[in-house]
Design a protein around this motif. Sequence first.
Motif, mmCIF file in Angstrom:
data_model
loop_
_atom_site.group_PDB
_atom_site.id
_atom_site.type_symbol
_atom_site.label_atom_id
_atom_site.label_comp_id
_atom_site.label_asym_id
_atom_site.label_seq_id
_atom_site.Cartn_x
_atom_site.Cartn_y
_atom_site.Cartn_z
ATOM 1 N N UNK A 117 -23.264 -3.146 2.204
ATOM 2 C CA UNK A 117 -24.605 -3.069 2.770
ATOM 3 C C UNK A 117 -25.691 -2.669 1.782
ATOM 4 N N UNK A 157 -27.816 -5.605 1.565
ATOM 5 C CA UNK A 157 -28.688 -5.822 2.715
ATOM 6 C C UNK A 157 -29.876 -4.872 2.666
ATOM 7 N N UNK A 205 -29.135 -0.456 11.814
ATOM 8 C CA UNK A 205 -28.182 -1.484 11.439
ATOM 9 C C UNK A 205 -26.759 -0.939 11.540
ATOM 10 N N UNK A 246 -25.690 -1.214 14.969
ATOM 11 C CA UNK A 246 -25.375 -2.580 15.395
ATOM 12 C C UNK A 246 -24.042 -3.048 14.820
ATOM 13 N N UNK A 247 -23.794 -2.673 13.555
ATOM 14 C CA UNK A 247 -22.531 -3.073 12.942
ATOM 15 C C UNK A 247 -21.368 -2.437 13.692
ATOM 16 N N UNK A 273 -21.291 -1.593 16.764
ATOM 17 C CA UNK A 273 -21.156 -2.348 18.004
ATOM 18 C C UNK A 273 -20.407 -3.658 17.776
ATOM 19 N N UNK A 274 -20.802 -4.361 16.706
ATOM 20 C CA UNK A 274 -20.151 -5.639 16.416
ATOM 21 C C UNK A 274 -18.660 -5.435 16.167
ATOM 22 N N UNK A 296 -25.271 -6.442 26.008
ATOM 23 C CA UNK A 296 -24.700 -5.143 25.636
ATOM 24 C C UNK A 296 -24.079 -4.450 26.849
ATOM 25 N N UNK A 342 -21.418 -1.761 25.562
ATOM 26 C CA UNK A 342 -22.018 -1.059 24.427
ATOM 27 C C UNK A 342 -23.153 -0.165 24.916
ATOM 28 N N UNK A 396 -18.721 -11.854 21.629
ATOM 29 C CA UNK A 396 -20.177 -11.758 21.540
ATOM 30 C C UNK A 396 -20.635 -12.050 20.120
ATOM 31 N N UNK A 433 -23.626 -11.763 17.572
ATOM 32 C CA UNK A 433 -24.862 -10.997 17.428
ATOM 33 C C UNK A 433 -25.982 -11.864 16.874
ATOM 34 N N UNK A 435 -25.788 -10.585 9.601
ATOM 35 C CA UNK A 435 -25.467 -9.502 8.677
ATOM 36 C C UNK A 435 -24.857 -8.306 9.402
ATOM 37 N N UNK A 436 -25.127 -8.217 10.708
ATOM 38 C CA UNK A 436 -24.501 -7.145 11.488
ATOM 39 C C UNK A 436 -23.041 -7.450 11.759
ATOM 40 N N UNK A 437 -22.752 -8.737 11.821
ATOM 41 C CA UNK A 437 -21.413 -9.142 12.228
ATOM 42 C C UNK A 437 -20.448 -9.204 11.050
ATOM 43 N N UNK A 444 -19.085 -7.757 7.860
ATOM 44 C CA UNK A 444 -19.144 -6.528 7.070
ATOM 45 C C UNK A 444 -18.049 -6.457 6.026
ATOM 46 N N UNK A 482 -21.843 -11.669 1.549
ATOM 47 C CA UNK A 482 -23.291 -11.503 1.383
ATOM 48 C C UNK A 482 -23.900 -12.605 0.525
#
Lengths: 253, 243
Positions: free
Chosen positions: A154, A157, A200, A203-204, A206-207, B52, B57, B87, B89, B93-95, B97, B141
């Motif tokens: 990250x 990001x 963020x 959210x991550x 959560x994902x 959510x 969530x 789900x 998103x 970038x949130x998904x 990692x 990334x």
Amino acid sequence: MIKEEFSSGDSLVHSTDPRIKIIVAVLFSVVVAMLSNFLAIVAALAASLLLIMIARLSIKKVFYRVLLVNGLILLLWIFLPFTFKGQTLFVIGPLVGTKEGVWYASQITLKCNAILLALIAFLSTTPISTLGHAMSRLRFPDKIVHLFLFTYRYIHVIFHEYHRLTNAMKIRGFVPRTNVHTYRTYAYLVGMLLVRSYDRAQRIHNAMLCRGFSGRYYTLSQFSINRLRDILFLSLMLAAILGLVILQWKTIS
Amino acid sequence: MENNKLIINLKEISFSYTGDNLILDHLSFRLRRGERIGLVGPNGAGKTTFFYIIMGLLKPSSGTIELFGRSASQEKDFRSARKRIGLLFQDSDDQLFSPTVLEDVAFGPLNLGKSPEEATDIALKTLARIDLAGFEDRITYELSGGEKRLVSLATVLAMGPEVLLLDEPTNGLDEETEEKITDMLKRLDLSCIFVSHNLDFLSKTTDKIYGMATGRICLDEELAPHPHIHAHRHGRLPHKHGS
């Protein structure tokens, strides 16, 4: 951002099991940090240089990296020779440089560079994600490993986010000056980055929950040490480290 | 047997972030097996919040949730349901990692208890299924925006979900990637809810479109072909449109 310039290659150091590299790097750093014998320190530095050569890294690029840290060490040279009590070596105006001070500063310089070069040779020749997995295999606490891998993922990001924000500032005519407006704007920038990063992170998480994460991080990579080369490399390195210890211990007694 | 087909059943759900301003206002919603529903609505209408709530969530301040015929209120109820609902998103970038694409797609299957070999196998198959074969060693990334979206979709599909919830799947994509995603979603035999501002996309991929406003969901007009003004490249030249 993080380019991992040294991580690809096919030298002996590159192809060694990452776990062995981590263990050796840690052992080497600890031992070198404890050395106080001049000969042993120089030997350690020579060993590090040799490793860089074996890893076939670009000397120029390594030099620039080392230069950066030596900038900090330069600061020590401004203070240490004059603040240590001992035999007078030289005098500049009211300042007295001592032999002990100079010896201490050069010790730090040599040791720092020896450790730094060894770390470059061992750690930066491993892709960061592989390092993370190797750490987890070595039973480093899960939290440290996650922190390490997530920081790596990250930081890019956050860096992009930083760029977006500074661009947004620039296109509206912001030019940094020495005034309250500038300081306030930068404070907003940092604050905004913090808040956004926090959001963020949420959210991550959560994902990850959505994909069945329950606190345990599984990895795909599997290592195995049974290659003769790895064992040979490990023994060689341990022997070298032992050599440094003997060199140190012999001169004390 | 009617209830067996009911996958998602929300009753009188209310939710607010601050306490006074209701994002969801006594919202009721049902999704039956095989249904494909599109959801449109202005920004801030609560579409993401709605997803959510379904995934657990966020916890509603009142109302009840039933997933796959069982009432869900605790984290552990949702935990088992999440394995069957995927789900996607809004922000890829949130998904994504993990450092590499393969690891990210395999993350879900590993969490489901698959062995590393099985997970790798599933990940590779899923990537191949959406024309991303050869992407497994790419660094997440370094992917382009479109590639990130497709890989994100792969991470969700790799879990083998029965229901797919997509939050603005075509947002910020170029025409080509949008078409690719549209085609792929049309082929999938899953129940799904897609949130989007892109009516064109929804009309191609869903059977019913609902509108969402001030925290409630209401059925929009049934999809009906109708003439309308539109713009595209080279539009001034004489041309024909497909049916």
